[in-house]
Design a protein around this motif. Structure first.
Motif, PDB file in Angstrom:
ATOM      1  N   VAL A 294     -53.104  37.039  19.335  1.00  0.00           N
ATOM      2  CA  VAL A 294     -53.887  35.899  20.291  1.00  0.00           C
ATOM      3  C   VAL A 294     -52.825  34.742  20.657  1.00  0.00           C
ATOM      4  O   VAL A 294     -52.097  34.486  20.065  1.00  0.00           O
ATOM      5  N   VAL A 295     -53.204  34.712  22.048  1.00  0.00           N
ATOM      6  CA  VAL A 295     -52.413  33.505  22.806  1.00  0.00           C
ATOM      7  C   VAL A 295     -53.057  32.243  22.448  1.00  0.00           C
ATOM      8  O   VAL A 295     -54.178  32.228  22.735  1.00  0.00           O
ATOM      9  N   ARG A 296     -52.637  31.241  21.422  1.00  0.00           N
ATOM     10  CA  ARG A 296     -53.283  30.303  20.940  1.00  0.00           C
ATOM     11  C   ARG A 296     -53.891  29.201  22.282  1.00  0.00           C
ATOM     12  O   ARG A 296     -54.739  28.495  22.012  1.00  0.00           O
ATOM     13  N   GLU A 297     -53.012  29.118  23.290  1.00  0.00           N
ATOM     14  CA  GLU A 297     -53.640  28.296  24.475  1.00  0.00           C
ATOM     15  C   GLU A 297     -54.618  28.634  25.218  1.00  0.00           C
ATOM     16  O   GLU A 297     -55.362  27.937  25.679  1.00  0.00           O
ATOM     17  N   LYS A 298     -55.057  29.954  24.834  1.00  0.00           N
ATOM     18  CA  LYS A 298     -56.201  30.500  25.582  1.00  0.00           C
ATOM     19  C   LYS A 298     -57.689  30.412  24.741  1.00  0.00           C
ATOM     20  O   LYS A 298     -58.869  30.269  25.445  1.00  0.00           O
ATOM     21  N   LEU A 299     -57.397  30.014  23.489  1.00  0.00           N
ATOM     22  CA  LEU A 299     -58.812  29.712  22.937  1.00  0.00           C
ATOM     23  C   LEU A 299     -58.497  28.633  21.733  1.00  0.00           C
ATOM     24  O   LEU A 299     -57.496  28.531  21.163  1.00  0.00           O
ATOM     25  N   THR A 300     -59.753  28.047  21.275  1.00  0.00           N
ATOM     26  CA  THR A 300     -59.877  27.059  20.338  1.00  0.00           C
ATOM     27  C   THR A 300     -60.998  27.273  19.467  1.00  0.00           C
ATOM     28  O   THR A 300     -61.897  27.918  20.035  1.00  0.00           O
ATOM     29  N   VAL A 301     -60.949  26.598  18.265  1.00  0.00           N
ATOM     30  CA  VAL A 301     -62.088  26.793  17.368  1.00  0.00           C
ATOM     31  C   VAL A 301     -62.400  25.443  16.902  1.00  0.00           C
ATOM     32  O   VAL A 301     -61.457  24.922  16.230  1.00  0.00           O
ATOM     33  N   ARG A 302     -63.444  25.245  16.588  1.00  0.00           N
ATOM     34  CA  ARG A 302     -63.826  23.809  15.912  1.00  0.00           C
ATOM     35  C   ARG A 302     -64.888  24.041  15.188  1.00  0.00           C
ATOM     36  O   ARG A 302     -66.074  24.833  15.615  1.00  0.00           O
ATOM     37  N   GLN A 303     -65.073  23.478  13.823  1.00  0.00           N
ATOM     38  CA  GLN A 303     -66.323  23.738  13.124  1.00  0.00           C
ATOM     39  C   GLN A 303     -66.863  22.297  12.650  1.00  0.00           C
ATOM     40  O   GLN A 303     -66.555  21.549  12.475  1.00  0.00           O
ATOM     41  N   GLU A 304     -68.268  22.510  12.904  1.00  0.00           N
ATOM     42  CA  GLU A 304     -69.280  21.204  12.832  1.00  0.00           C
ATOM     43  C   GLU A 304     -70.138  21.556  11.707  1.00  0.00           C
ATOM     44  O   GLU A 304     -71.183  22.315  12.087  1.00  0.00           O
ATOM     45  N   THR A 305     -70.026  21.035  10.436  1.00  0.00           N
ATOM     46  CA  THR A 305     -70.781  21.461   9.347  1.00  0.00           C
ATOM     47  C   THR A 305     -70.866  22.892   9.187  1.00  0.00           C
ATOM     48  O   THR A 305     -69.997  23.651   8.967  1.00  0.00           O
ATOM     49  N   THR A 306     -72.000  23.496   9.517  1.00  0.00           N
ATOM     50  CA  THR A 306     -72.264  24.999   9.438  1.00  0.00           C
ATOM     51  C   THR A 306     -72.301  25.714  10.731  1.00  0.00           C
ATOM     52  O   THR A 306     -72.709  26.960  10.825  1.00  0.00           O
ATOM     53  N   ARG A 307     -71.800  25.011  11.734  1.00  0.00           N
ATOM     54  CA  ARG A 307     -71.658  25.624  13.032  1.00  0.00           C
ATOM     55  C   ARG A 307     -70.372  25.766  13.504  1.00  0.00           C
ATOM     56  O   ARG A 307     -69.434  24.885  13.308  1.00  0.00           O
TER      57      ARG A 307
END
Length: 211
Positions: free
Chosen positions: A86-99
């Motif tokens: 995975v190319v890290r610059e192409k995707l990000t993930v963030r979690q907000e409580t249960t989402r």
């Protein structure tokens, strides 16, 4: 690491059997143009806020066997683990409580495929229903139905037999008519008077002749 990826691969093959309403993905289908950003959402309502949500991708590559690829996993502690290729610059993930929200940046046509979210329980694995992503430079527009142009038929119009009415009578016309009637009456009166005079004169002449 290889054993763990193998477990993810086998579990993703059983996604249809283990899919649950506990993981709700949105949207179901996404069409995006090249070099745009796409956000995918996965909500785990029946899980605690500390539940880790994994993201997988099933590529749609013509001429090749489709396979599942582990992308990323994140949690509320900001600890993010990416897949091997995975190319890290192409995707990000963030979690907000249960989402969990997965952001794909500068997408390309080769990024098209099905994206799944997953949680690992004890011992079951829970999958979302998936989001189908289609990426293209230009999407074909829906052709509008052509409208038929109806030609109007010419209708033959017959000439009207109704006589046209004359102009309305004005004061001048009425005056002329009255004057004409008066002249006729006077002329008739004069003619009668002259006729009477001639008859009287004739009678007088006849009386004198026969005396």
């Amino acid at each position: 690491m290889g054993l763990w990826l193998g477990l993810l691969f086998v579990s993703s093959q059983l996604a249809a059997l283990h899919s649950s309403f506990a993981l709700q993905q949105s949207p179901e289908n996404v069409k995006a143009q090249t070099n745009t950003t796409v956000d995918l959402t996965c909500e785990a309502k029946t899980f605690s806020s500390s539940t880790r949500i994994y993201w997988l991708r099933r590529l749609k590559v013509p001429g090749k066997d489709r396979h599942h690829e582990f992308l990323v996993v994140g949690d509320s502690t900001k600890n993010t683990v990416y897949g091997e290729h995975v190319v890290r610059e192409k995707l990000t993930v963030r979690q907000e409580t249960t989402r969990s929200i997965l952001s794909l940046k500068s997408v390309k046509p080769e990024d098209s495929g099905a994206y799944f979210c997953m949680t690992i329980g004890s011992p079951e694995l829970t999958f979302g229903k998936g989001t189908q992503l289609s990426v293209a430079d230009v999407f074909p527009t829906t052709a509008q139905p052509t409208k038929r142009t109806t030609t109007k038929r010419r209708r033959c119009r017959f000439p009207s037999l109704v006589t046209q009415k004359g102009p309305p009578c004005g004061p001048l016309t009425l005056g002329l008519l009255v004057t004409g009637v008066l002249i006729l009456l006077v002329s008739l009166g004069v003619a009668i008077h002259l006729y009477c005079l001639q008859r009287r004169a004739r009678l007088r002449f006849m009386k004198q002749f026969y005396k």
